[in-house]
Design an enzyme around this catalytic site. Structure first.
Site, PDB file in Angstrom:
ATOM      1  N   LEU A 613      10.353 -18.180   2.161  1.00  0.00           N
ATOM      2  CA  LEU A 613       9.267 -17.304   2.454  1.00  0.00           C
ATOM      3  C   LEU A 613       7.979 -18.329   2.525  1.00  0.00           C
ATOM      4  CD1 LEU A 613       9.875 -14.681  -0.709  1.00  0.00           C
ATOM      5  CD2 LEU A 613      10.518 -14.583   1.625  1.00  0.00           C
ATOM      6  N   ASP A 614       7.378 -18.016   3.629  1.00  0.00           N
ATOM      7  CA  ASP A 614       6.283 -19.068   4.182  1.00  0.00           C
ATOM      8  C   ASP A 614       5.089 -17.752   4.461  1.00  0.00           C
ATOM      9  OD1 ASP A 614       4.480 -21.008   4.825  1.00  0.00           O
ATOM     10  OD2 ASP A 614       5.837 -21.525   6.561  1.00  0.00           O
ATOM     11  N   SER A 615       4.109 -17.994   3.624  1.00  0.00           N
ATOM     12  CA  SER A 615       2.849 -17.132   3.993  1.00  0.00           C
ATOM     13  C   SER A 615       1.933 -17.786   4.934  1.00  0.00           C
ATOM     14  CB  SER A 615       2.117 -16.711   2.900  1.00  0.00           C
ATOM     15  OG  SER A 615       1.782 -17.953   2.152  1.00  0.00           O
ATOM     16  N   GLY A 616       2.041 -19.127   5.314  1.00  0.00           N
ATOM     17  CA  GLY A 616       1.378 -19.713   6.356  1.00  0.00           C
ATOM     18  C   GLY A 616       1.964 -19.687   7.710  1.00  0.00           C
TER      19      GLY A 616
END
Length: 701
Positions: A613-616
């Protein structure tokens, strides 16, 4: 034959007890012995000289055909006959005790020539001779209290010594009033009238011979003739070679059975159990070489037929070698006639070529059995050569394949291999432990050590799967069946509404937030040198998401407007919709299931991966290591992904992918439809488009 069967059955019940064979089994054994030429008549079984040849012939037949029923019956009968012989129970004494004794009768007189043959018939099993003492005892006069023997008194005057009667040396006429001849109707009528038969009439019916005269021939044993005729009649069995009254006859095979067998071979193959069962049933009875060769020519192709001919020849050579060593081999006819040879077994001898009737008349029963057994064994060898089974070592359980289907493929491959039968079960169990899915392997490792067969392992796994939580394949199947109607509804709505070039449904634009087109086709996209661009976080103008001042506060969420690429609108306000414990404290990894919803045929419709999970990340990127090779991809509008390390080549999925996150307890979060990017990265990444579609916010709960 019925009388012989009754005598043998009675002897077996006396000497064998509860293990005595039934009359049906004894009759079948006698019929087989007569058919093989080992007995000329059922009564020949009483002769001890025929016991050893019968034992050898039945033993050889049991080894060739694998059928020991007749041999077992013969063993019990032989034991009873030997026991009766040891106790010196002779046939004369047995007939005397049972009241079946008979005697020689001189040729009938002129008055009896016109009588029918039935009046002279005697019961089956009677002896043609009887001792002088028994015969004279039966022919004693009725007025005498004690029977008188021949030579001690005169029949007419009763004088003991010195009789001068002319008939003193002649034996008396036979006693015709006994029940030994129930079919002599004339004698019965005379007795029914209550008068004594005149001596002259008795002499005319059976005239006694004089002293020193040779005894006359016995009457025809019509009971024995009837047995011979019944034994040569056609048996009630379905055999291509049948024995009729006029001799052996050939009957053709049933065309419907051959047609059905050919269809089975074409649809199921030579190695199919159904094919082998039909071939064995069709060849269960002896076949002629004419039938064998034509049958194989119909069901086999040219190449398999050539292989079969060679294998059949090798098998026949084995039979000939055994017959050469043993003169009493069944193929040699128990030593009667010429020995068998290859031309006879192949139907190429004189009078046999292209002549099934000649083959039926000239071939012995033992040769027919050897021909059929050799042809069947050659067919089994050709089936293994023509259709080799797939390698069992390469079989593995697929991600969405059930354990039963995997076991079916594995067992079929192992049984079709060249492994010895004793090694197949351990190989199957070892493959279960190594080639199945991880959860199945865990179940098998925890299984009790008493499970030693493949069937026990399969039953154990199925019982545990009923009580255990859903496995990965169960989750995939359940989710696919539940989501498929929703997918079709969404696709149809998008087609009816907003579509782009090519008729493919479009999501939301990352630049303007409007549906119906992508960022590359956005009419409001930023021109080169234009600083007025829309922020993807705050929806403001003049800056992008990296420059947004509200980035730390809302983690990229836009208030009042969702940016989901799927059909579900984003939540307002954003809330946590996924609560789980991450596998690593520093890296939020989740288990994800990807399902291809396109119509393109693929090997695996669903796969399981581990993603970060990578919000960037702006978009979701699937690593090429996790992406199935047969799932179609296409060139993206932006061919590269820009990151810290520079640009990475990127492609995009051509089909819509359904993405679902699996919780620790096995439950599924709301699935998402998107077209993910595919690139050569070290691990799959769920970017902001996926997080927004799921309504997910990463926090330190």
């Amino acid at each position: 034959m019925e009388a012989v069967i009754k005598v043998i059955s009675s002897a077996c019940k006396t000497y064998c007890g509860k293990t005595s064979p039934s009359k049906k089994e004894i009759g079948a054994m006698l019929s087989l012995l007569q058919k093989e030429g080992l007995l000329m008549s059922p009564s020949d079984l009483y002769s001890p000289g025929s016991w050893d040849p019968i034992t050898a012939a039945l033993s050889q037949r049991a080894m060739i055909l694998g059928k020991s029923g007749e041999l077992k019956t013969w063993g019990l009968v032989l034991g009873a006959l030997k026991a009766a012989r040891e106790e010196q129970v002779t046939s004369e004494q047995a007939k005397f005790w049972l009241g079946l004794g008979g005697g020689r009768v001189s040729p009938p007189g002129p008055e009896c020539i016109e009588k029918p043959a039935t009046e002279r018939r005697i019961d089956k099993g009677e002896e043609v001779g009887e001792t002088t003492v028994q015969r004279d005892a039966k022919m004693a006069p009725e007025e005498t209290a004690t029977p008188k023997t021949v030579g001690t008194s005169c029949y007419h005057c009763g004088t003991a010594i010195g009789c001068n009667c002319a008939t003193a040396s002649a034996p008396p006429p036979p006693y015709v009033g006994s029940g030994l001849y129930p079919s002599l109707a004339g004698v019965g009528e005379q007795q029914g009238q209550g008068g004594d038969t005149p001596p002259g009439a008795e002499q005319s019916r059976a005239e006694p011979g004089h002293a020193g005269q040779a005894p006359g021939p016995a009457l025809t044993d019509w009971a024995r003739v009837r047995e011979e005729l019944a034994s040569t009649g056609p048996p009630v069995v379905a055999m291509p070679v049948v024995i009729k009254t006029e001799g052996p006859a050939w009957t053709p095979l049933e065309p419907k059975l051959i047609t059905r067998l050919a269809d089975t071979v074409r649809t199921k193959g030579l190695r199919s159990p159904i094919t082998m069962a039909e071939v064995e049933a069709l060849m269960s009875s002896p076949l002629l070489p004419h039938d064998v060769t034509n049958l194989m020519r119909v069901i086999l192709g040219p190449a398999p037929y050539a292989l079969w001919m060679d294998a059949w020849g090798v098998q026949l050579q084995t039979v000939i070698a055994a017959a050469t060593r043993d003169p009493r081999h069944p193929a040699n006819g128990q030593g009667r006639g010429e020995r068998t040879n290859l031309n006879r077994l192949k139907g190429l001898a004189d009078g046999m070529v292209g002549n099934p009737q000649g083959q039926a008349a000239l071939l012995r029963p033992g040769e027919l059995v050897a021909i059929t057994a050799s042809a069947l064994q050659a067919f089994r060898e050709v089936a293994r050569l023509a259709e080799p089974a797939g390698p069992w070592a390469d079989i593995m359980q697929g991600p969405s394949e059930s354990f039963v289907d995997f076991a079916n493929r594995l067992i079929k491959a192992v049984e079709g291999s060249d492994l010895p039968p004793s090694a197949r079960a351990p190989v199957i169990i070892d493959c279960f432990r190594q080639k199945s899915q991880p959860d199945i392997q865990q179940l098998i490792r925890t299984a009790p050590s008493t499970l030693t067969t493949p069937g026990e392992i399969i039953k154990y796994v199925l019982d545990r799967q009923k009580t255990a939580p859903l496995t990965d394949q169960g989750i995939a199947a359940a989710m696919s069946s539940a989501i498929q109607p929703l997918i079709m509804a969404v696709v149809n709505r998008e087609r009816d509404g907003q579509t782009g070039s090519g008729g493919r449904a479009r999501g939301l634009c990352y630049t303007c937030g409007s549906p119906g087109h992508y960022q590359a086709q956005c009419p409001k996209k930023r021109k080169s040198g234009n600083s007025r661009e829309r922020c993807q976080l705050c929806n403001g103008m003049g800056h992008n998401a990296k420059q947004c001042r509200k980035r730390d506060g809302n983690q990229g969420q836009r208030p009042g407007k969702g940016l989901s690429s799927g059909p579900w609108p984003g939540p307002e306000p954003p809330a946590v919709s996924l609560a789980m414990t991450m596998e690593h404290k520093d890296r939020p990894l989740v288990r994800v299931i990807l399902t291809n919803t396109g119509s393109h045929p693929v090997k695996q419709r669903s796969v399981y991966i581990t993603a970060l999970l990578d919000s960037g990340a702006d978009i979701t990127i699937i690593s090429e290591e996790d992406w199935p090779t047969d799932w179609p991809v296409m060139e993206a509008a932006n061919p590269q992904i820009h990151g810290i390390g520079g640009g990475i080549p990127m492609r995009k999925s051509r089909d819509m992918i359904e993405l679902g996150v699996i919780n620790r307890d096995g439950s599924l979060e709301r699935p998402l439809l998107l077209f993910p990017a595919v690139a050569m990265v070290r691990g799959s990444i769920l970017g902001r488009d996926c997080l927004q579609g799921l309504g997910l916010r990463l926090t330190n709960l």
